[in-house]
Motif scaffolding. Sequence first.
Motif, PDB file in Angstrom:
ATOM      1  N   ARG A  15      -8.231  -3.477  -6.531  1.00  0.00           N
ATOM      2  CA  ARG A  15      -7.201  -2.439  -6.519  1.00  0.00           C
ATOM      3  C   ARG A  15      -7.723  -1.182  -5.826  1.00  0.00           C
ATOM      4  NH1 ARG A  15      -4.110  -1.756 -11.990  1.00  0.00           N
ATOM      5  NH2 ARG A  15      -6.242  -1.937 -12.754  1.00  0.00           N
ATOM      6  N   PHE A  16      -8.947  -0.796  -6.135  1.00  0.00           N
ATOM      7  CA  PHE A  16      -9.527   0.389  -5.509  1.00  0.00           C
ATOM      8  C   PHE A  16      -9.715   0.175  -4.009  1.00  0.00           C
ATOM      9  CE2 PHE A  16     -13.279   2.862  -4.194  1.00  0.00           C
ATOM     10  CZ  PHE A  16     -12.812   4.132  -4.451  1.00  0.00           C
ATOM     11  N   LEU A  17     -10.226  -0.991  -3.624  1.00  0.00           N
ATOM     12  CA  LEU A  17     -10.434  -1.275  -2.200  1.00  0.00           C
ATOM     13  C   LEU A  17      -9.108  -1.301  -1.446  1.00  0.00           C
ATOM     14  CD1 LEU A  17     -13.207  -4.034  -2.332  1.00  0.00           C
ATOM     15  CD2 LEU A  17     -13.465  -1.615  -1.725  1.00  0.00           C
ATOM     16  N   ALA A  18      -8.048  -1.790  -2.102  1.00  0.00           N
ATOM     17  CA  ALA A  18      -6.733  -1.792  -1.464  1.00  0.00           C
ATOM     18  C   ALA A  18      -6.260  -0.364  -1.198  1.00  0.00           C
ATOM     19  CB  ALA A  18      -5.728  -2.542  -2.338  1.00  0.00           C
ATOM     20  N   VAL A  22      -5.496   1.468   2.479  1.00  0.00           N
ATOM     21  CA  VAL A  22      -4.295   2.219   2.849  1.00  0.00           C
ATOM     22  C   VAL A  22      -4.681   3.608   3.361  1.00  0.00           C
ATOM     23  CG1 VAL A  22      -2.168   3.249   1.975  1.00  0.00           C
ATOM     24  CG2 VAL A  22      -2.826   0.953   1.234  1.00  0.00           C
ATOM     25  N   MET A  23      -5.621   4.250   2.690  1.00  0.00           N
ATOM     26  CA  MET A  23      -6.063   5.582   3.100  1.00  0.00           C
ATOM     27  C   MET A  23      -6.681   5.557   4.500  1.00  0.00           C
ATOM     28  SD  MET A  23      -8.753   8.165   1.190  1.00  0.00           S
ATOM     29  CE  MET A  23     -10.139   7.026   1.325  1.00  0.00           C
ATOM     30  N   VAL A  24      -7.578   4.624   4.740  1.00  0.00           N
ATOM     31  CA  VAL A  24      -8.242   4.540   6.042  1.00  0.00           C
ATOM     32  C   VAL A  24      -7.236   4.197   7.138  1.00  0.00           C
ATOM     33  CG1 VAL A  24      -9.978   3.278   7.374  1.00  0.00           C
ATOM     34  CG2 VAL A  24     -10.480   3.971   5.023  1.00  0.00           C
ATOM     35  N   VAL A 268      -7.060 -13.557   1.715  1.00  0.00           N
ATOM     36  CA  VAL A 268      -8.445 -13.481   1.231  1.00  0.00           C
ATOM     37  C   VAL A 268      -8.515 -12.624  -0.025  1.00  0.00           C
ATOM     38  CG1 VAL A 268     -10.750 -12.582   1.768  1.00  0.00           C
ATOM     39  CG2 VAL A 268      -9.511 -13.925   3.473  1.00  0.00           C
ATOM     40  N   ALA A 269      -7.784 -11.505  -0.046  1.00  0.00           N
ATOM     41  CA  ALA A 269      -7.790 -10.622  -1.217  1.00  0.00           C
ATOM     42  C   ALA A 269      -7.266 -11.337  -2.455  1.00  0.00           C
ATOM     43  CB  ALA A 269      -6.950  -9.375  -0.936  1.00  0.00           C
ATOM     44  N   ILE A 270      -6.196 -12.101  -2.327  1.00  0.00           N
ATOM     45  CA  ILE A 270      -5.634 -12.809  -3.479  1.00  0.00           C
ATOM     46  C   ILE A 270      -6.573 -13.919  -3.930  1.00  0.00           C
ATOM     47  CG2 ILE A 270      -3.656 -14.097  -4.341  1.00  0.00           C
ATOM     48  CD1 ILE A 270      -3.305 -11.029  -3.609  1.00  0.00           C
TER      49      ILE A 270
END
Length: 360
Positions: A15-18, A22-24, A268-270
């Motif tokens: 969740r944090f990496l997601a 979005v920020m980057v 990959v994330a899921i």
Amino acid sequence: MAQQKTTFGGVDILRFLAAVMVMVYHYGFWVWAYPDGISAQATGGVPAQPGIGAWVESGWVGVEIFFVISGFVIAFSAERSTPLRFFEARVKRLAPAVWICAPITALLLLLIGLSWPTDAAVRLVRTALFAPYGPWVDSVYWTLGIEIAFYAIVWTLLRLGRFDLMERVTIVIGLVSTAFWCLYYPLGWSDFAETRLLQLTLVHHGAFFAVGVLIWLMRFKAVTAPRLGFCLLFLGGGVLQIASSVDVHSVKVGTVMPYAPPILIFLVAIALMAWSLKLDLSWSGWRRIGLMTYPLYLIHDVVGAAMLGAMVRAGAPYLLSMAMVGATMIAASWLVATEAEPRMRLLLDHTVFRYRLKAA
């Protein structure tokens, strides 16, 4: 299988990496590729960075990852809840960060001349009251109405005493959403790509929530052929939605964007999320990191873009500016999550939810 695990370190990390993705994406691509956006206007104008953008232009798919995580977490937390406790928990999770971050963004819009007092006040009130339609103080708030729509379905099942229907309702939601996206290209439904009503009724993003709920069912109940089959089907629906989003982004920025990167990142994330549920990642620090995600998502866009533009105009290298602004926004989200939000929740306990304290 009994639900003995109450924290999910892998989910919190993802969740944090997601949110960071979005920020980057906003800083490295969107603020210069889409000049009409509010974040681009907040920068005051920055030069194009095609070298950076090529690496981060798919970061928007972090939102779709959020929806899957939400389906999993909400199903897990709601199973043994009551309608009242569920409602209270959702209010105390959503409202404090909005009531803290939205005024900051509204004030900044005033200071940099992108809004005027009446407009800023209207936007702030609409945002603070979770109005399903904009304008809001920042475009990132578009996702909250969709989340609330899913919460409303879960609350209704709890209110009816029929949470046992969660799986069936989820499958219906997933089938409707997947059917829409299967028909989207053959029938040329591009005009419906950003229809707000279809977003709020979960037609657009229901497949993602359904995947999250099915992952919860397979992790804590049983892995069955129908559950696995529906999960794969809804992942396919999600892939089609992501493809449509690529088309929308391509039109907005005036260039053809690739389909493969955001789809691959999502899948990959899921897969990593599902794999992480088998690991023992119960360190409490992961939970704190996960709690930073929501305020980071809310505050980074306009506020961070204004800081980025100021640094770039002052002569700082673009990548260095991105890194410094990103670190500042993460630090700000940590302060909101660890200091401001708990105080706001305590205030809610002694005002809006004081009846619960008296009953206890």
